[in-house]
Design a protein around this motif. Structure first.
Motif, PDB file in Angstrom:
ATOM      1  N   LEU A 157       0.828  -1.206   0.000  1.00 64.90           N
ATOM      2  CA  LEU A 157       0.000   0.000   0.000  1.00 64.90           C
ATOM      3  C   LEU A 157       0.862   1.254   0.000  1.00 64.90           C
ATOM      4  CD1 LEU A 157      -2.733   1.427   0.196  1.00 64.90           C
ATOM      5  CD2 LEU A 157      -2.629   1.140   2.688  1.00 64.90           C
ATOM      6  N   GLN A 158       1.932   1.237   0.783  1.00 67.92           N
ATOM      7  CA  GLN A 158       2.825   2.404   0.814  1.00 67.92           C
ATOM      8  C   GLN A 158       3.471   2.644  -0.539  1.00 67.92           C
ATOM      9  OE1 GLN A 158       2.567   4.644   2.971  1.00 67.92           O
ATOM     10  NE2 GLN A 158       3.996   4.370   4.654  1.00 67.92           N
ATOM     11  N   LEU A 159       3.882   1.569  -1.213  1.00 70.20           N
ATOM     12  CA  LEU A 159       4.452   1.715  -2.554  1.00 70.20           C
ATOM     13  C   LEU A 159       3.410   2.272  -3.526  1.00 70.20           C
ATOM     14  CD1 LEU A 159       6.609  -1.527  -2.941  1.00 70.20           C
ATOM     15  CD2 LEU A 159       7.431   0.833  -2.843  1.00 70.20           C
ATOM     16  N   PHE A 160       2.183   1.770  -3.406  1.00 68.79           N
ATOM     17  CA  PHE A 160       1.107   2.249  -4.271  1.00 68.79           C
ATOM     18  C   PHE A 160       0.847   3.737  -4.054  1.00 68.79           C
ATOM     19  CE2 PHE A 160      -3.452   3.231  -4.651  1.00 68.79           C
ATOM     20  CZ  PHE A 160      -3.637   2.991  -6.005  1.00 68.79           C
ATOM     21  N   LEU A 161       0.794   4.155  -2.791  1.00 69.73           N
ATOM     22  CA  LEU A 161       0.504   5.560  -2.485  1.00 69.73           C
ATOM     23  C   LEU A 161       1.634   6.483  -2.912  1.00 69.73           C
ATOM     24  CD1 LEU A 161      -1.093   5.204   1.077  1.00 69.73           C
ATOM     25  CD2 LEU A 161      -2.277   5.709  -1.064  1.00 69.73           C
ATOM     26  N   SER A 162       2.860   5.999  -2.878  1.00 65.72           N
ATOM     27  CA  SER A 162       4.000   6.876  -3.157  1.00 65.72           C
ATOM     28  C   SER A 162       4.450   6.845  -4.610  1.00 65.72           C
ATOM     29  CB  SER A 162       5.181   6.497  -2.254  1.00 65.72           C
ATOM     30  OG  SER A 162       5.575   5.151  -2.488  1.00 65.72           O
ATOM     31  N   ARG A 163       4.165   5.738  -5.330  1.00 69.22           N
ATOM     32  CA  ARG A 163       4.711   5.603  -6.678  1.00 69.22           C
ATOM     33  C   ARG A 163       3.670   5.689  -7.794  1.00 69.22           C
ATOM     34  NH1 ARG A 163       9.735   2.989  -6.178  1.00 69.22           N
ATOM     35  NH2 ARG A 163      10.690   3.819  -4.279  1.00 69.22           N
ATOM     36  N   SER A 164       2.437   5.248  -7.545  1.00 72.83           N
ATOM     37  CA  SER A 164       1.457   5.165  -8.622  1.00 72.83           C
ATOM     38  C   SER A 164       0.712   6.488  -8.801  1.00 72.83           C
ATOM     39  CB  SER A 164       0.449   4.049  -8.347  1.00 72.83           C
ATOM     40  OG  SER A 164      -0.398   4.395  -7.275  1.00 72.83           O
ATOM     41  N   LYS A 165       0.124   6.646  -9.988  1.00 73.08           N
ATOM     42  CA  LYS A 165      -0.636   7.852 -10.303  1.00 73.08           C
ATOM     43  C   LYS A 165      -1.825   8.016  -9.363  1.00 73.08           C
ATOM     44  CE  LYS A 165      -3.786   9.595 -13.844  1.00 73.08           C
ATOM     45  NZ  LYS A 165      -4.384   9.337 -15.182  1.00 73.08           N
ATOM     46  N   TRP A 166      -2.595   6.927  -9.169  1.00 71.24           N
ATOM     47  CA  TRP A 166      -3.790   7.027  -8.339  1.00 71.24           C
ATOM     48  C   TRP A 166      -3.441   7.087  -6.859  1.00 71.24           C
ATOM     49  CZ3 TRP A 166      -7.964   8.810 -10.198  1.00 71.24           C
ATOM     50  CH2 TRP A 166      -8.272   8.614 -11.564  1.00 71.24           C
ATOM     51  N   GLY A 167      -2.313   6.511  -6.476  1.00 70.36           N
ATOM     52  CA  GLY A 167      -1.868   6.652  -5.098  1.00 70.36           C
ATOM     53  C   GLY A 167      -1.535   8.096  -4.770  1.00 70.36           C
ATOM     54  N   LYS A 168      -0.874   8.763  -5.706  1.00 68.66           N
ATOM     55  CA  LYS A 168      -0.568  10.187  -5.507  1.00 68.66           C
ATOM     56  C   LYS A 168      -1.844  11.020  -5.502  1.00 68.66           C
ATOM     57  CE  LYS A 168       4.038   9.825  -7.555  1.00 68.66           C
ATOM     58  NZ  LYS A 168       4.917  10.174  -8.703  1.00 68.66           N
ATOM     59  N   ALA A 169      -2.832  10.600  -6.309  1.00 74.06           N
ATOM     60  CA  ALA A 169      -4.118  11.309  -6.305  1.00 74.06           C
ATOM     61  C   ALA A 169      -4.810  11.170  -4.956  1.00 74.06           C
ATOM     62  CB  ALA A 169      -5.009  10.760  -7.419  1.00 74.06           C
ATOM     63  N   MET A 170      -4.728   9.976  -4.349  1.00 72.01           N
ATOM     64  CA  MET A 170      -5.313   9.777  -3.024  1.00 72.01           C
ATOM     65  C   MET A 170      -4.616  10.647  -1.985  1.00 72.01           C
ATOM     66  SD  MET A 170      -5.904   5.637  -3.035  1.00 72.01           S
ATOM     67  CE  MET A 170      -6.474   5.613  -1.325  1.00 72.01           C
ATOM     68  N   ARG A 171      -3.305  10.742  -2.070  1.00 70.59           N
ATOM     69  CA  ARG A 171      -2.568  11.587  -1.121  1.00 70.59           C
ATOM     70  C   ARG A 171      -2.932  13.053  -1.319  1.00 70.59           C
ATOM     71  NH1 ARG A 171       3.374  10.207  -2.403  1.00 70.59           N
ATOM     72  NH2 ARG A 171       3.734  11.910  -0.954  1.00 70.59           N
ATOM     73  N   ALA A 172      -3.131  13.456  -2.557  1.00 72.57           N
ATOM     74  CA  ALA A 172      -3.523  14.847  -2.824  1.00 72.57           C
ATOM     75  C   ALA A 172      -4.906  15.126  -2.253  1.00 72.57           C
ATOM     76  CB  ALA A 172      -3.508  15.105  -4.335  1.00 72.57           C
ATOM     77  N   MET A 173      -5.844  14.197  -2.422  1.00 66.79           N
ATOM     78  CA  MET A 173      -7.178  14.364  -1.849  1.00 66.79           C
ATOM     79  C   MET A 173      -7.120  14.443  -0.335  1.00 66.79           C
ATOM     80  SD  MET A 173      -9.794  14.577  -3.966  1.00 66.79           S
ATOM     81  CE  MET A 173     -11.140  13.974  -2.956  1.00 66.79           C
ATOM     82  N   SER A 174      -6.212  13.681   0.262  1.00 67.34           N
ATOM     83  CA  SER A 174      -6.066  13.700   1.715  1.00 67.34           C
ATOM     84  C   SER A 174      -5.517  15.034   2.205  1.00 67.34           C
ATOM     85  CB  SER A 174      -5.141  12.558   2.157  1.00 67.34           C
ATOM     86  OG  SER A 174      -4.846  12.640   3.527  1.00 67.34           O
ATOM     87  N   ASP A 175      -4.545  15.588   1.471  1.00 66.19           N
ATOM     88  CA  ASP A 175      -3.904  16.831   1.905  1.00 66.19           C
ATOM     89  C   ASP A 175      -4.796  18.053   1.693  1.00 66.19           C
ATOM     90  OD1 ASP A 175      -1.664  15.461   2.690  1.00 66.19           O
ATOM     91  OD2 ASP A 175      -0.619  15.732   0.783  1.00 66.19           O
ATOM     92  N   ASN A 176      -5.397  18.141   0.499  1.00 65.52           N
ATOM     93  CA  ASN A 176      -6.217  19.309   0.177  1.00 65.52           C
ATOM     94  C   ASN A 176      -7.249  18.922  -0.884  1.00 65.52           C
ATOM     95  OD1 ASN A 176      -7.272  21.828  -0.698  1.00 65.52           O
ATOM     96  ND2 ASN A 176      -5.397  22.856  -0.001  1.00 65.52           N
ATOM     97  N   PRO A 177      -8.449  18.519  -0.476  1.00 64.26           N
ATOM     98  CA  PRO A 177      -9.457  18.050  -1.446  1.00 64.26           C
ATOM     99  C   PRO A 177      -9.804  19.090  -2.501  1.00 64.26           C
ATOM    100  CG  PRO A 177     -10.118  17.547   0.809  1.00 64.26           C
ATOM    101  CD  PRO A 177      -8.933  18.441   0.905  1.00 64.26           C
TER     102      PRO A 177
END
Length: 290
Positions: A157-177
């Protein structure tokens, strides 16, 4: 009591339960970080995943670990369905309304489990399993599998959140929707992906809980408070914090049996939850404030 006895009777079971709590807490922390509400049906989704695996084990005679991928996929689908049917139209309403809806969803899932599988205690396999001895530390194979599976799933999951396009999108939604939406991120796909991951982790937590203990319709509800305590202790919105919090809560519950009756060890999770909310609401790794 010797030091090895303390490790065998308290630390090892605490690490196993902590790994299970961590899997559930990661799902809780993802849902809160992206959707901004507490999902009270999380424990009952774990129960559903455990019983779906039991259905496959009973029907095909396969090991529980072989049924785990099916349980993960099926429970992920149920989680997405819950969002579409019950939560999506409440997205712009006060969050307390959505939280109450999740409580109703939890009761419905539990009722389905009780109707389909009954209210009696069940197990994946019968008979005693003798632990292996590793330099005086006695560990069963299923306990090793639980810890390894937790580490593999969280690392993936950590690799997915840090490396993939949709993982980065999830992190962006978490930081500032709002900023994420302005950047062109598809909110609906991110939400669906969040529920898929949370539901899959729920199923994994439920299956490993059933593998190490027993299957009961109330098993997920009883682990809901420790999972929330783990998420808050580590820091809401931090995946690694949920893992750390889960391990701490699991060990704290087992060690508490030295001082209090085992029936009250769940009070440790409640005490940790209250302490962190009062002293450090952002958690150990400075997550989001509830």
């Amino acid at each position: 009591m010797t030091f090895l006895d303390f490790i065998n009777f308290y630390i090892v079971p605490g690490l196993v339960m902590g790994s299970i709590y961590a899997l559930g807490a990661v799902g809780i922390t993802l849902v809160f970080a992206i959707l901004r509400f507490a999902h009270l049906a999380h424990g009952d989704l774990a129960t559903l995943g455990a019983f779906l695996a039991l259905a496959l084990v009973t029907a095909l005679g396969i090991p529980p670990l072989a049924a785990l991928p099916f349980a993960i996929l099926a429970t992920a689908g149920v989680a997405v369905g819950l969002d579409k049917v019950f939560y999506e139209h409440l997205r712009n309403r006060p969050k307390i309304i959505t939280v109450m809806a999740t409580l109703g969803a939890a009761l419905m899932i539990r009722a389905v489990v009780q109707v389909v599988w009954g209210v009696d205690t069940q197990t994946y396999s019968r008979g005693l399993v003798r632990p292996e001895n590793y330099f005086g530390i006695r560990v069963r194979d299923r306990e090793i599998y639980t810890l390894i599976a937790m580490l593999v799933l969280v690392a993936g999951l950590q690799l997915f959140l840090s490396r993939s396009k949709w993982g980065k999108a999830m992190r962006a939604m978490s930081d500032n929707p709002n900023l994420a939406l302005l950047s062109g991120i598809d909110n609906r796909k991110v939400v669906m992906l969040t529920w898929m991951i949370a539901g899959g982790l729920c199923a994994a937590a439920g299956v490993f809980l059933g593998l190490n203990t027993e299957l009961k319709p109330m098993m997920g509800w009883s682990m809901l408070l420790p999972m929330f305590a783990a998420a808050i202790l580590g820091g809401v919105g931090r995946v690694e914090g949920a893992v750390l919090g889960g391990l701490i809560v699991g060990i704290a519950e087992e060690v508490a049996v030295v001082f209090i009756p085992s029936e009250y060890k769940a009070a440790m999770a409640f005490a940790i939850l209250l302490f962190m909310l009062l002293v450090r609401p952002t958690g150990l790794l400075r997550g989001k404030v509830l």
